[in-house]
Design a protein around this motif. Sequence first.
Motif, short mmCIF file in Angstrom:
data_model
loop_
_atom_site.label_atom_id
_atom_site.label_comp_id
_atom_site.label_asym_id
_atom_site.label_seq_id
_atom_site.Cartn_x
_atom_site.Cartn_y
_atom_site.Cartn_z
N LEU A 83 1.33 -1.12 0.27
CA LEU A 83 -0.28 0.17 0.12
C LEU A 83 0.88 0.96 0.16
N ILE A 84 1.73 1.38 0.65
CA ILE A 84 2.94 2.86 1.48
C ILE A 84 3.49 2.42 -0.09
N ILE A 85 3.68 1.14 -1.05
CA ILE A 85 4.36 1.64 -2.67
C ILE A 85 2.89 2.08 -3.52
N ASP A 86 1.85 1.80 -3.30
CA ASP A 86 1.31 2.02 -3.79
C ASP A 86 1.42 3.77 -4.16
N LEU A 87 0.62 3.87 -2.93
CA LEU A 87 0.49 5.37 -2.59
C LEU A 87 1.51 6.72 -2.94
N ARG A 94 4.44 12.55 0.49
CA ARG A 94 2.84 12.95 1.17
C ARG A 94 2.88 12.39 2.42
N TRP A 95 3.58 12.43 2.87
CA TRP A 95 3.70 10.72 4.22
C TRP A 95 2.51 11.11 5.11
N SER A 96 1.93 12.55 5.37
CA SER A 96 1.17 12.24 6.16
C SER A 96 -0.21 11.84 5.53
N LYS A 97 0.18 12.34 4.55
CA LYS A 97 -1.42 11.76 3.30
C LYS A 97 -1.15 10.20 3.41
N ILE A 98 -0.31 9.72 3.06
CA ILE A 98 0.06 7.98 3.17
C ILE A 98 -0.24 7.60 4.52
N ALA A 99 -0.49 8.35 5.36
CA ALA A 99 -0.31 7.79 7.09
C ALA A 99 -1.86 7.90 6.98
N VAL A 100 -2.29 8.52 6.31
CA VAL A 100 -3.78 8.85 6.58
C VAL A 100 -4.77 6.98 6.29
N GLU A 101 -3.78 6.69 5.01
CA GLU A 101 -4.58 5.53 4.75
C GLU A 101 -3.82 4.35 6.04
N HIS A 132 9.07 5.58 -10.11
CA HIS A 132 8.23 5.13 -9.25
C HIS A 132 8.95 3.60 -11.00
N ARG A 133 9.35 4.48 -12.19
CA ARG A 133 10.06 3.48 -12.87
C ARG A 133 11.47 3.53 -13.24
N ARG A 134 11.53 2.56 -14.79
CA ARG A 134 13.32 1.95 -14.22
C ARG A 134 13.18 2.47 -14.45
N PHE A 135 15.00 2.46 -13.98
CA PHE A 135 16.36 3.73 -14.18
C PHE A 135 16.71 3.87 -15.63
N ASP A 136 16.76 2.73 -16.29
CA ASP A 136 17.40 3.09 -17.73
C ASP A 136 16.27 2.65 -18.90
N PRO A 189 12.08 -15.31 -6.02
CA PRO A 189 13.46 -14.04 -6.98
C PRO A 189 12.49 -13.17 -7.32
N TRP A 190 11.39 -12.80 -7.12
CA TRP A 190 10.21 -12.24 -7.95
C TRP A 190 10.10 -10.87 -6.46
N SER A 191 9.97 -9.78 -7.39
CA SER A 191 8.22 -8.62 -6.92
C SER A 191 7.44 -8.08 -7.57
N PHE A 192 6.77 -7.53 -6.73
CA PHE A 192 5.89 -6.48 -7.42
C PHE A 192 6.18 -5.14 -7.65
N LEU A 193 5.40 -3.95 -9.05
CA LEU A 193 5.17 -2.83 -8.31
C LEU A 193 4.71 -3.11 -9.25
N MET A 194 3.23 -2.17 -8.87
CA MET A 194 1.34 -1.95 -9.15
C MET A 194 1.16 -1.04 -9.47
N GLU A 195 0.44 -0.45 -10.70
CA GLU A 195 0.00 0.65 -11.20
C GLU A 195 -0.63 0.09 -11.80
N ASN A 196 -2.12 1.19 -10.83
CA ASN A 196 -3.19 0.89 -11.15
C ASN A 196 -4.22 2.02 -10.84
N ASP A 197 -5.73 2.64 -11.51
CA ASP A 197 -6.73 3.04 -11.16
C ASP A 197 -6.81 3.84 -9.99
#
Length: 241
Positions: A83-87, A94-101, A132-136, A189-197
């Motif tokens: 949730l933190i990554i998503d927010l 905006r940590w205070s906004k994130i903390a609300v969730e 939140h994008r890949r460096f390259d 060996p994997w992780s996820f980064l999610m982006e959704n509306d």
Amino acid sequence: MIMGGRKPCCDEVGLRKGPWTVEEDGKLVDFLRIRGGGGGWCWRDVPKLAGLRRCGKSCRLRWTNYLRPDLKRGLFSEEEIQLIIDLHARLGNRWSKIAVELPGRTDNDIKNYWNTHIKRKLIRMGIDPNTHRRFDQQNVNEEEEKVLKVNSPKPPSEPEVVVVPVVLQNDTSAGNLNELADVDGDDQPWSFLMENDGVGAGELTMLLSGDIASSCSSSSSLWLKYGDLGYEDLELGCFDD
DNA sequence: AACTATCGCAACCGCGCGGAT
DNA sequence: GATCCGCGCGGTTGCGATAGT
């Protein structure tokens, strides 16, 4: 008086700084338990009213970040981390906004956890924690994103990080996207980064890191669980030379 | 065992915002 | 409109704990 400027908060001589003692905590908790949110006081008054030699700002910080009874202590759960990554992807620092969730977590908690854990994790996975994008791959257009694709091979001396963007073709709800994260884990060996509306369609970027070569050498496929939708075999033949 | 490096977290600092005067 | 004041926010620092050499 400082005209047009701010009066320093802690300019009074004799005010304590640094770590709070048990006695100080007790005085502050007692004061707030008695006076509570009933009003009639402001944080600037608290030190005097509670018998503390601290500035009001320090009292407020101690209460909100440590002494509040509704605070949740301990490790962040996988759900909270996701949730933190998503927010953060949507709101930035905006940590205070994130903390609300995240009930029971303070902005300071989240900020610290981001800086010491999540940020590092993302960097290790080849993701810029700010964008939140890949460096390259920042200039890759959306059409290219829809094609499974890996980075060019890295020298053997570097840790192997493989990035596979996956665009879900299903009408995937945010809930299902969250379920997808369940297959993630520290020992994987994997992780996820999610982006959704947050409404319906979404994009899942799956990042594979670690010893991918050994994970995939015997089989050029990876089974990905689509929430309730079952499993799909991701074609990972792209790892083959 | 001693020293050094790194990590994790509590606390501080400075600034901006918004309400009150 | 200008100024004061309190609060909250985000960045940064300090320091104890732990791991590594």
